[in-house]
Design an enzyme around this catalytic site. Structure first.
Site, PDB file in Angstrom:
ATOM      1  N   PRO A 106       0.819  -1.215   0.000  1.00  0.00           N
ATOM      2  CA  PRO A 106       0.000   0.000   0.000  1.00  0.00           C
ATOM      3  C   PRO A 106       0.853   1.265   0.000  1.00  0.00           C
ATOM      4  O   PRO A 106       1.870   1.328   0.673  1.00  0.00           O
ATOM      5  CB  PRO A 106      -0.800  -0.107   1.302  1.00  0.00           C
ATOM      6  N   GLY A 108       2.297   4.460   1.056  1.00  0.00           N
ATOM      7  CA  GLY A 108       2.395   5.088   2.373  1.00  0.00           C
ATOM      8  C   GLY A 108       2.740   4.114   3.474  1.00  0.00           C
ATOM      9  O   GLY A 108       2.936   4.516   4.609  1.00  0.00           O
ATOM     10  N   CYS A 109       2.802   2.827   3.160  1.00  0.00           N
ATOM     11  CA  CYS A 109       3.211   1.852   4.167  1.00  0.00           C
ATOM     12  C   CYS A 109       4.730   1.760   4.194  1.00  0.00           C
ATOM     13  O   CYS A 109       5.374   1.807   3.165  1.00  0.00           O
ATOM     14  CB  CYS A 109       2.642   0.465   3.847  1.00  0.00           C
ATOM     15  N   VAL A 110       5.295   1.634   5.386  1.00  0.00           N
ATOM     16  CA  VAL A 110       6.751   1.525   5.473  1.00  0.00           C
ATOM     17  C   VAL A 110       7.143   0.111   5.887  1.00  0.00           C
ATOM     18  O   VAL A 110       6.326  -0.661   6.345  1.00  0.00           O
ATOM     19  CB  VAL A 110       7.333   2.541   6.468  1.00  0.00           C
TER      20      VAL A 110
END
Lengths: 110, 136
Positions: A106, A108-110
């Site tokens: 996704p 914006g997921c880190v």
């Protein structure tokens, strides 16, 4: 990296996400979940299929907050909450379920 | 909390394909929207083409990311400003753009328009009023 599904080999990135979204078949989710020692139920499949529909429509994998809200709208508040979704996908509903669904990680997921 | 929220204005000036700016901007917006900031998007000059309907990228080998603008409402991005003069100069009108909405959970998911048509002077005032302007 790669994943083997029903005798076919699909390329994955270094975090295990499918390199090519079009490679996806339900077996991909089965193999990935087996590696995580997770048994997929109908409830898991509801979320995986929901994510694939979301991607089809918007061309992105939703952030977890967006996923939670969208699930709540479509399937009811009892499912549109973090507790329910993390219960199904302990590694993070967006991250883990997106991987099973063959979507990229996704945004914006880190 | 209120004193830490800043007004972020993402200014989009370029056509969607040919350069990476439009897609990069959209990705930054989606990432930034996770941080509870007050986000607005502005489309001026060739940037207005980013929102046009019926984009087809099959001949240029790039992903058509225009459907992603429709997800902005899910990301709580509710303020999208399009400059009227930029549309006029390109022979476009609001009807040529996607109909972008956000859903108001408090009103039984009523759909509300996200796109606001503004004049050049209103756009200048918006930029002036923003704490941070990201230009793409």
């Amino acid at each position: 990296m790669a994943i083997e599904v029903n005798g076919k080999t699909y390329e994955t990135d270094e975090e295990g996400y499918l390199a090519n979204i079009n490679d996806w078949e339900p077996g991909v989710a089965e193999v990935m979940s087996k590696e995580d020692d997770l048994e997929l139920t109908d409830e898991h499949w509801d979320i995986i299929n929901f994510l694939r529909e979301y991607y089809e429509e918007y061309q992105i994998a939703p952030a977890v907050r967006v996923l939670t809200k969208a699930v709540g709208k479509k399937m009811g508040k009892d499912k549109g909450n973090s507790k329910y979704l993390y219960g199904l996908f302990p590694y993070g509903p967006a991250k883990q379920a997106c991987r099973y669904a063959g979507l990229p990680k996704p945004t914006g997921c880190v | 909390m209120s004193e830490t929220v800043k007004n972020f204005l993402y200014l989009n000036r370029k056509a969607p394909y040919g350069t990476i700016y439009a897609w990069e901007s959209l990705e930054v917006v989606l990432i930034g929207a996770a941080f509870d900031q007050d986000v607005s998007l502005a489309f001026v000059d060739d940037g207005v083409y980013q929102l046009t309907k019926g984009q087809d990228t099959s001949e240029i080998g790039m992903k058509n990311f225009s459907p992603t603008y429709a997800a902005l409402g899910d990301y709580e991005v509710k303020k999208i400003y399009v400059e009227k003069e930029s549309l006029d100069e390109r022979g476009l009108s609001l009807d040529d753009l996607q109909h972008l909405v956000w859903e108001d959970e408090d009103e039984d998911y009523a759909e509300k328009d996200s796109i606001h048509l503004v004049s050049r002077s209103e756009m200048a005032a918006l930029m002036d009023g923003a704490d941070v302007v990201f230009s793409f």
